[in-house]
Design a protein around this motif. Sequence first.
Motif, PDB file in Angstrom:
ATOM      1  N   PHE A   1       0.826  -1.196   0.000  1.00 46.91           N
ATOM      2  CA  PHE A   1       0.000   0.000   0.000  1.00 46.91           C
ATOM      3  C   PHE A   1       0.873   1.263   0.000  1.00 46.91           C
ATOM      4  CE2 PHE A   1      -2.232   3.279   2.501  1.00 46.91           C
ATOM      5  CZ  PHE A   1      -3.292   3.525   1.642  1.00 46.91           C
ATOM      6  N   PHE A   2       1.877   1.303   0.866  1.00 49.18           N
ATOM      7  CA  PHE A   2       2.754   2.475   0.905  1.00 49.18           C
ATOM      8  C   PHE A   2       3.613   2.592  -0.351  1.00 49.18           C
ATOM      9  CE2 PHE A   2       2.033   2.562   5.574  1.00 49.18           C
ATOM     10  CZ  PHE A   2       1.518   3.848   5.613  1.00 49.18           C
ATOM     11  N   SER A   3       3.949   1.479  -0.969  1.00 50.65           N
ATOM     12  CA  SER A   3       4.685   1.536  -2.231  1.00 50.65           C
ATOM     13  C   SER A   3       3.826   2.155  -3.333  1.00 50.65           C
ATOM     14  CB  SER A   3       5.127   0.142  -2.655  1.00 50.65           C
ATOM     15  OG  SER A   3       6.062  -0.381  -1.769  1.00 50.65           O
ATOM     16  N   ILE A   4       2.570   1.783  -3.358  1.00 50.46           N
ATOM     17  CA  ILE A   4       1.670   2.371  -4.351  1.00 50.46           C
ATOM     18  C   ILE A   4       1.497   3.863  -4.091  1.00 50.46           C
ATOM     19  CG2 ILE A   4      -0.725   2.402  -5.153  1.00 50.46           C
ATOM     20  CD1 ILE A   4      -0.708  -0.633  -4.876  1.00 50.46           C
ATOM     21  N   LEU A   5       1.338   4.228  -2.811  1.00 46.20           N
ATOM     22  CA  LEU A   5       1.221   5.653  -2.485  1.00 46.20           C
ATOM     23  C   LEU A   5       2.490   6.426  -2.865  1.00 46.20           C
ATOM     24  CD1 LEU A   5      -0.607   5.740   0.953  1.00 46.20           C
ATOM     25  CD2 LEU A   5      -1.460   6.485  -1.255  1.00 46.20           C
ATOM     26  N   SER A   6       3.630   5.840  -2.633  1.00 50.00           N
ATOM     27  CA  SER A   6       4.885   6.500  -3.001  1.00 50.00           C
ATOM     28  C   SER A   6       5.030   6.623  -4.509  1.00 50.00           C
ATOM     29  CB  SER A   6       6.077   5.731  -2.430  1.00 50.00           C
ATOM     30  OG  SER A   6       6.044   5.734  -1.037  1.00 50.00           O
ATOM     31  N   LEU A   7       4.570   5.605  -5.223  1.00 48.61           N
ATOM     32  CA  LEU A   7       4.595   5.677  -6.685  1.00 48.61           C
ATOM     33  C   LEU A   7       3.728   6.822  -7.184  1.00 48.61           C
ATOM     34  CD1 LEU A   7       5.150   4.576  -9.555  1.00 48.61           C
ATOM     35  CD2 LEU A   7       3.200   3.061  -9.205  1.00 48.61           C
ATOM     36  N   VAL A   8       2.519   6.924  -6.664  1.00 51.82           N
ATOM     37  CA  VAL A   8       1.622   8.011  -7.071  1.00 51.82           C
ATOM     38  C   VAL A   8       2.208   9.357  -6.671  1.00 51.82           C
ATOM     39  CG1 VAL A   8      -0.666   9.010  -6.679  1.00 51.82           C
ATOM     40  CG2 VAL A   8      -0.424   6.558  -7.063  1.00 51.82           C
TER      41      VAL A   8
END
Length: 137
Positions: A121-128
């Motif tokens: 989840f945090f990886s996706i948020l960091s990607l965005v």
Amino acid sequence: MAEVLYWISTFVLILTLLVLLGYQLILLVDLEFDYINPYDSTSRVNYVILPEFLIMAIFCFLNLIAGHWFIFLIALPCLYYNVSMYIKRQHYTDVTEIYSKLNFEKKKRLFKVAHLIVLFFFSILSLVWSLTDDEVY
């Protein structure tokens, strides 16, 4: 281009860890319902323990090198737990004690799965966040 390769490798590593932990959970549940004998179950679980530890170490190292400190700090407790279990020689499941420790082993892996889902989840948020970053060069 390097950022895209970083995110692809991060997702592949997290998904690989989730698959390995899911495989271990399936083996432990099969053992609980007596679909598989204890020797086969523990040997299969023990076969994927070290690759799981190695992939988690690669994931942490990749985040450290890439400078994604927040994800690195979130992943660090799991890596510390894996390293401490390896140093104490308690990372393998014992075939003679598997029934008495079955609930603990399942809970440990479920906790790791939950931890990886938070990391994902945090990886996706960091990607965005990195894609919407409006820095002017």
